[in-house]
Design a protein around this motif. Structure first.
Motif, PDB file in Angstrom:
ATOM      1  N   ILE A 237     -56.418  41.381  49.879  1.00 36.94           N
ATOM      2  CA  ILE A 237     -56.695  39.961  50.101  1.00 36.94           C
ATOM      3  C   ILE A 237     -56.170  39.098  48.955  1.00 36.94           C
ATOM      4  O   ILE A 237     -55.563  38.036  49.188  1.00 36.94           O
ATOM      5  CB  ILE A 237     -58.199  39.721  50.295  1.00 36.94           C
ATOM      6  CG1 ILE A 237     -58.660  40.325  51.622  1.00 36.94           C
ATOM      7  CG2 ILE A 237     -58.522  38.234  50.259  1.00 36.94           C
ATOM      8  CD1 ILE A 237     -58.045  39.678  52.844  1.00 36.94           C
ATOM      9  N   ALA A 238     -56.363  39.531  47.720  1.00 41.45           N
ATOM     10  CA  ALA A 238     -55.905  38.735  46.578  1.00 41.45           C
ATOM     11  C   ALA A 238     -54.391  38.509  46.596  1.00 41.45           C
ATOM     12  O   ALA A 238     -53.940  37.364  46.508  1.00 41.45           O
ATOM     13  CB  ALA A 238     -56.352  39.369  45.260  1.00 41.45           C
ATOM     14  N   PRO A 239     -53.568  39.560  46.716  1.00 38.29           N
ATOM     15  CA  PRO A 239     -52.126  39.296  46.760  1.00 38.29           C
ATOM     16  C   PRO A 239     -51.701  38.504  47.989  1.00 38.29           C
ATOM     17  O   PRO A 239     -50.770  37.695  47.921  1.00 38.29           O
ATOM     18  CB  PRO A 239     -51.492  40.692  46.742  1.00 38.29           C
ATOM     19  CG  PRO A 239     -52.574  41.637  47.110  1.00 38.29           C
ATOM     20  CD  PRO A 239     -53.846  41.009  46.638  1.00 38.29           C
ATOM     21  N   TYR A 240     -52.382  38.721  49.121  1.00 40.61           N
ATOM     22  CA  TYR A 240     -52.061  37.931  50.317  1.00 40.61           C
ATOM     23  C   TYR A 240     -52.334  36.446  50.058  1.00 40.61           C
ATOM     24  O   TYR A 240     -51.464  35.590  50.305  1.00 40.61           O
ATOM     25  CB  TYR A 240     -52.878  38.415  51.519  1.00 40.61           C
ATOM     26  CG  TYR A 240     -52.831  37.444  52.676  1.00 40.61           C
ATOM     27  CD1 TYR A 240     -51.668  37.295  53.429  1.00 40.61           C
ATOM     28  CD2 TYR A 240     -53.931  36.647  52.990  1.00 40.61           C
ATOM     29  CE1 TYR A 240     -51.611  36.371  54.476  1.00 40.61           C
ATOM     30  CE2 TYR A 240     -53.884  35.735  54.035  1.00 40.61           C
ATOM     31  CZ  TYR A 240     -52.721  35.601  54.771  1.00 40.61           C
ATOM     32  OH  TYR A 240     -52.659  34.689  55.792  1.00 40.61           O
ATOM     33  N   LEU A 241     -53.527  36.148  49.576  1.00 38.32           N
ATOM     34  CA  LEU A 241     -53.875  34.750  49.326  1.00 38.32           C
ATOM     35  C   LEU A 241     -52.976  34.115  48.267  1.00 38.32           C
ATOM     36  O   LEU A 241     -52.494  32.996  48.434  1.00 38.32           O
ATOM     37  CB  LEU A 241     -55.340  34.650  48.889  1.00 38.32           C
ATOM     38  CG  LEU A 241     -56.390  34.811  49.978  1.00 38.32           C
ATOM     39  CD1 LEU A 241     -57.782  34.888  49.357  1.00 38.32           C
ATOM     40  CD2 LEU A 241     -56.319  33.647  50.966  1.00 38.32           C
ATOM     41  N   LEU A 242     -52.748  34.830  47.175  1.00 37.65           N
ATOM     42  CA  LEU A 242     -51.923  34.271  46.100  1.00 37.65           C
ATOM     43  C   LEU A 242     -50.499  34.019  46.569  1.00 37.65           C
ATOM     44  O   LEU A 242     -49.871  33.036  46.173  1.00 37.65           O
ATOM     45  CB  LEU A 242     -51.935  35.200  44.885  1.00 37.65           C
ATOM     46  CG  LEU A 242     -53.260  35.266  44.128  1.00 37.65           C
ATOM     47  CD1 LEU A 242     -53.207  36.318  43.030  1.00 37.65           C
ATOM     48  CD2 LEU A 242     -53.625  33.900  43.535  1.00 37.65           C
ATOM     49  N   THR A 243     -50.002  34.891  47.440  1.00 37.42           N
ATOM     50  CA  THR A 243     -48.660  34.665  47.981  1.00 37.42           C
ATOM     51  C   THR A 243     -48.604  33.369  48.774  1.00 37.42           C
ATOM     52  O   THR A 243     -47.606  32.643  48.725  1.00 37.42           O
ATOM     53  CB  THR A 243     -48.234  35.842  48.876  1.00 37.42           C
ATOM     54  OG1 THR A 243     -48.256  37.053  48.111  1.00 37.42           O
ATOM     55  CG2 THR A 243     -46.822  35.637  49.419  1.00 37.42           C
ATOM     56  N   THR A 244     -49.677  33.062  49.486  1.00 38.01           N
ATOM     57  CA  THR A 244     -49.692  31.834  50.285  1.00 38.01           C
ATOM     58  C   THR A 244     -49.999  30.604  49.449  1.00 38.01           C
ATOM     59  O   THR A 244     -49.657  29.485  49.848  1.00 38.01           O
ATOM     60  CB  THR A 244     -50.736  31.929  51.421  1.00 38.01           C
ATOM     61  OG1 THR A 244     -52.059  31.971  50.871  1.00 38.01           O
ATOM     62  CG2 THR A 244     -50.494  33.155  52.279  1.00 38.01           C
ATOM     63  N   LEU A 245     -50.646  30.784  48.298  1.00 36.30           N
ATOM     64  CA  LEU A 245     -51.115  29.646  47.500  1.00 36.30           C
ATOM     65  C   LEU A 245     -50.189  29.272  46.343  1.00 36.30           C
ATOM     66  O   LEU A 245     -50.102  28.095  45.966  1.00 36.30           O
ATOM     67  CB  LEU A 245     -52.508  29.945  46.937  1.00 36.30           C
ATOM     68  CG  LEU A 245     -53.658  30.054  47.941  1.00 36.30           C
ATOM     69  CD1 LEU A 245     -54.895  30.641  47.262  1.00 36.30           C
ATOM     70  CD2 LEU A 245     -53.964  28.689  48.539  1.00 36.30           C
ATOM     71  N   ILE A 246     -49.522  30.242  45.760  1.00 37.37           N
ATOM     72  CA  ILE A 246     -48.690  29.986  44.583  1.00 37.37           C
ATOM     73  C   ILE A 246     -47.352  29.378  45.000  1.00 37.37           C
ATOM     74  O   ILE A 246     -46.772  29.743  46.023  1.00 37.37           O
ATOM     75  CB  ILE A 246     -48.467  31.302  43.798  1.00 37.37           C
ATOM     76  CG1 ILE A 246     -49.768  31.721  43.110  1.00 37.37           C
ATOM     77  CG2 ILE A 246     -47.350  31.157  42.771  1.00 37.37           C
ATOM     78  CD1 ILE A 246     -49.684  33.048  42.385  1.00 37.37           C
ATOM     79  N   ASN A 247     -46.881  28.432  44.193  1.00 35.63           N
ATOM     80  CA  ASN A 247     -45.563  27.830  44.442  1.00 35.63           C
ATOM     81  C   ASN A 247     -44.535  28.932  44.669  1.00 35.63           C
ATOM     82  O   ASN A 247     -44.515  29.930  43.963  1.00 35.63           O
ATOM     83  CB  ASN A 247     -45.126  26.977  43.247  1.00 35.63           C
ATOM     84  CG  ASN A 247     -46.020  25.767  43.026  1.00 35.63           C
ATOM     85  OD1 ASN A 247     -46.665  25.278  43.953  1.00 35.63           O
ATOM     86  ND2 ASN A 247     -46.065  25.280  41.801  1.00 35.63           N
ATOM     87  N   ARG A 248     -43.668  28.730  45.644  1.00 40.23           N
ATOM     88  CA  ARG A 248     -42.750  29.782  46.083  1.00 40.23           C
ATOM     89  C   ARG A 248     -41.773  30.197  44.986  1.00 40.23           C
ATOM     90  O   ARG A 248     -40.951  29.414  44.526  1.00 40.23           O
ATOM     91  CB  ARG A 248     -41.953  29.291  47.293  1.00 40.23           C
ATOM     92  CG  ARG A 248     -41.201  30.381  48.009  1.00 40.23           C
ATOM     93  CD  ARG A 248     -42.128  31.342  48.724  1.00 40.23           C
ATOM     94  NE  ARG A 248     -42.957  30.646  49.698  1.00 40.23           N
ATOM     95  CZ  ARG A 248     -44.292  30.704  49.720  1.00 40.23           C
ATOM     96  NH1 ARG A 248     -44.943  31.399  48.802  1.00 40.23           N
ATOM     97  NH2 ARG A 248     -44.976  30.073  50.638  1.00 40.23           N
TER      98      ARG A 248
END
Length: 235
Positions: free
Chosen positions: A98-109
């Protein structure tokens, strides 16, 4: 010089990856679970650019980590290294998936994303309808590979790769590990600065593309899995 953010970089492979990249002249931002770990690693890696703090098992902290990272700008590379190995399946699912999934969607590309998987993903159980209760370590690493495949398609301008570091003698791997410790982080170091877009979606072991569980390429499974993550996270 490449700007790089690495989760779980106060010890183990994350620390060694960060240390090598810093010594190579890159701007590396570390991640620590709490302030004490941040204080400790800052003494060892004094040339780290910044240290982001937050517990990956806590949703509010994950949101905070993303905000801290975005406040620093847009990174060239993000390495999702953090992971736990525990009998607590809910914790494993939260930290490793969940953490890497969420961070991938939240962090600037970023230009590059590197997910740390494991050869233990092969043949792992995947019960999409019961992920928090059934995600052991092996399952979490199969799910990380699914994330790699999903985001490689969703983010065509980003080089998205996965790495099997091998069974190496870190705190998690233990003293009986038989793989080479240096090779355990060398792929991450290389992929953190690559400009080869042809490798996106690939899975690496010791600097070379390697075989993996072919379920990760199942388009219907990817769709179902992503839908379930969206339902669970509301994102």
């Amino acid at each position: 010089m490449t700007s790089i953010f690495i989760t779980g970089s106060t010890e183990g492979l994350g620390y060694l990856t960060a240390k090598n990249l810093i010594e190579s002249g890159n701007d590396v931002t570390l991640h620590a679970r709490n302030q004490q770990r941040a204080n400790d690693v800052s003494k060892k890696l004094q040339n780290a650019k910044h240290i982001v703090i937050g517990d990956l098992s806590n949703r509010k902290d994950v949101d905070s980590i993303a905000n801290q990272v975005n406040d620093l700008g847009t990174f060239d590379t993000v390495i999702y290294n953090a992971g736990v190995s525990t009998s607590d399946t809910d914790l494993t699912f939260k930290v490793n998936v969940i953490a890497p999934y969420l961070l991938t969607t939240l962090i600037n590309r970023p230009k590059r994303i590197v997910y740390v998987s494991s050869g233990m993903h092969k043949g792992a159980r995947l019960d999409i309808n019961n992920l928090p209760r059934t995600t052991d370590y092996s399952s979490s690493k199969l799910q990380v590979l699914l994330l790699t495949k999903i985001f490689a398609k969703q983010l065509p301008d980003t080089i998205v790769t996965a790495v099997d570091p091998g069974w190496v003698p870190t705190g998690m791997g233990g003293s009986m590990a038989t793989d080479d410790l240096t090779m355990g982080y060398t792929s991450q170091v290389k992929l953190a600065t690559t400009n080869d877009h042809s490798i996106t979606g690939s899975y690496f072991y010791h600097l070379k593309p390697d075989s993996y569980d072919q379920r990760a390429d199942d388009i219907d499974l990817q769709r179902q899995y992503l839908q379930k993550l969206q339902e669970i996270t509301k994102r």
